[in-house]
Design an enzyme around this catalytic site. Structure first.
Site, short mmCIF file in Angstrom:
data_model
loop_
_atom_site.label_atom_id
_atom_site.label_comp_id
_atom_site.label_asym_id
_atom_site.label_seq_id
_atom_site.Cartn_x
_atom_site.Cartn_y
_atom_site.Cartn_z
N SER A 61 70.58 13.43 -15.02
CA SER A 61 71.38 12.51 -14.26
C SER A 61 70.38 11.80 -13.01
O SER A 61 70.47 10.78 -12.70
CB SER A 61 72.52 12.92 -13.71
N CYS A 92 77.96 14.12 -20.16
CA CYS A 92 77.33 14.96 -19.65
C CYS A 92 76.66 14.27 -18.40
O CYS A 92 77.32 14.01 -17.29
CB CYS A 92 76.13 15.84 -20.45
N ARG A 122 77.41 19.59 -10.87
CA ARG A 122 76.22 19.56 -11.84
C ARG A 122 75.87 21.02 -12.26
O ARG A 122 75.98 21.92 -11.70
CB ARG A 122 75.13 19.09 -11.07
N ILE A 157 75.10 21.61 -22.59
CA ILE A 157 73.53 21.59 -22.24
C ILE A 157 73.73 21.36 -20.50
O ILE A 157 73.62 20.23 -20.27
CB ILE A 157 72.63 20.92 -22.72
N HIS A 205 78.31 17.16 -25.05
CA HIS A 205 77.49 16.08 -25.69
C HIS A 205 78.06 15.87 -27.34
O HIS A 205 77.73 16.56 -28.13
CB HIS A 205 76.26 16.52 -25.82
N GLU A 207 77.35 13.27 -29.05
CA GLU A 207 76.56 12.77 -29.64
C GLU A 207 75.49 13.78 -30.66
O GLU A 207 74.65 13.25 -31.43
CB GLU A 207 75.74 11.71 -28.85
#
Length: 229
Positions: A61, A92, A122, A157, A205, A207
Site C-alpha cells: 500500500s 488488501c 495494516r 497475505i 485476495h 484475485e
C-alpha cells in the site's frame, strides 16, 4: 459499454484482469448477450477518466500510494471515489488506500484515497511468512437467504482488518455494511469485507484464486448501479 479499470501501478493487477475477463464472459453467457464490459489498465489520470468503475489491487500500500502520487493520480482517484462516487473495489492494499485512516503505517504515515469511514489496521495477521488461506462464509454472494453457498477460499497475505468505525458525515445514505467477518481465537471477529455506498473492500485476495464468484458479483453490482444511475 461499461469500462472497468484496474489500477496497474504495482501488485496483482494482472490477476484481477484475468478474473474480470472470466467474470464478464460468465455474465454475458448468463444473460444470453454479448459482453458490454471493456477492461483496461490504469496508470495515468487520462486512463482513469475513461473508466466507469475501478479495482485497486493488492500489493504494497505504501508503494502504491507513492507511485500514485508521482503519477499525478492521487487527487483524480479521490475525485473518482469521493466526488464522482463511481464503483470502486479495493483488495488488501487497495482496501487500505480506500480507508479514511490507517494504523501501523510506516514512519511518516502514508497518503490515502479514502471513501470508507473506517480505520484499518495494516498487516494485522503478521508478515509475509504468516500468510494463509482460510475458507470464509460470504453471505452477500447468495441469491436467496435459503441458498447454500460454498465458502470462499480467502487468501490472506499481510492482510489488514477494519478495527474502528469512524463518524459518518452523510449517514444513513452511505451506511457501512459489514459483509463478512473472519473468526479469531478468543477475540472479536475481524471485519474482512465491507461496503459503504459506491466503495467495496476485502482484506483478502480473491484475485489469487480460481474462484470467480466475487468478481461476477461485483461486476453485476456495477452494471446495476450504472443502469439505475
Amino acid at each position: 459499454m461499461v469500462t472497468v479499470g484496474v489500477l496497474a501501478l504495482q501488485g496483482g493487477f494482472a490477476e484481477h484482469l484475468g478474473l474480470l475477463r472470466r467474470a464478464a464472459d460468465h455474465l454475458s453467457i448468463d444473460q444470453g448477450q454479448q459482453s458490454i464490459i471493456s477492461l483496461t489498465e490504469v496508470r495515468t489520470p487520462e486512463q482513469l477518466a475513461t473508466c466507469d468503475a475501478l479495482i485497486l489491487p493488492g500489493g504494497e500500500s505504501t508503494t502504491l500510494s507513492l507511485v500514485a502520487a508521482q503519477s499525478g493520480l492521487l487527487e483524480p482517484l479521490r475525485e473518482f471515489v469521493k466526488i464522482s462516487k463511481k464503483p470502486v473495489w479495493g483488495t488488501c492494499a487497495g482496501l487500505i488506500l480506500l480507508c479514511e485512516q490507517a494504523s501501523a503505517t510506516k514512519r511518516g504515515g502514508q497518503e490515502l484515497i479514502g471513501g470508507l469511514d473506517v480505520k484499518v489496521h495494516r498487516n494485522h495477521f503478521g508478515r509475509q511468512l504468516q500468510s494463509f488461506v482460510q475458507d470464509v462464509d460470504l453471505p452477500f454472494l447468495r441469491q436467496e437467504e435459503t441458498e447454500k453457498q460454498a465458502p470462499f477460499p480467502a487468501v490472506f497475505i499481510r492482510a489488514p482488518v477494519v478495527d474502528q468505525m469512524l463518524p459518518q458525515t452523510d449517514a444513513p445514505q452511505r451506511a457501512i455494511e459489514v459483509l463478512a467477518r473472519f473468526p479469531s481465537n478468543g477475540e472479536e471477529d475481524n471485519i474482512v469485507a465491507l461496503r459503504q455506498g459506491n466503495v467495496f473492500g476485502t482484506s483478502f485476495h480473491p484475485e489469487l484464486t480460481d474462484d470467480v464468484r466475487i468478481h461476477v458479483w461485483w461486476l453485476g453490482q456495477v452494471i446495476t448501479t450504472l443502469r439505475e444511475g
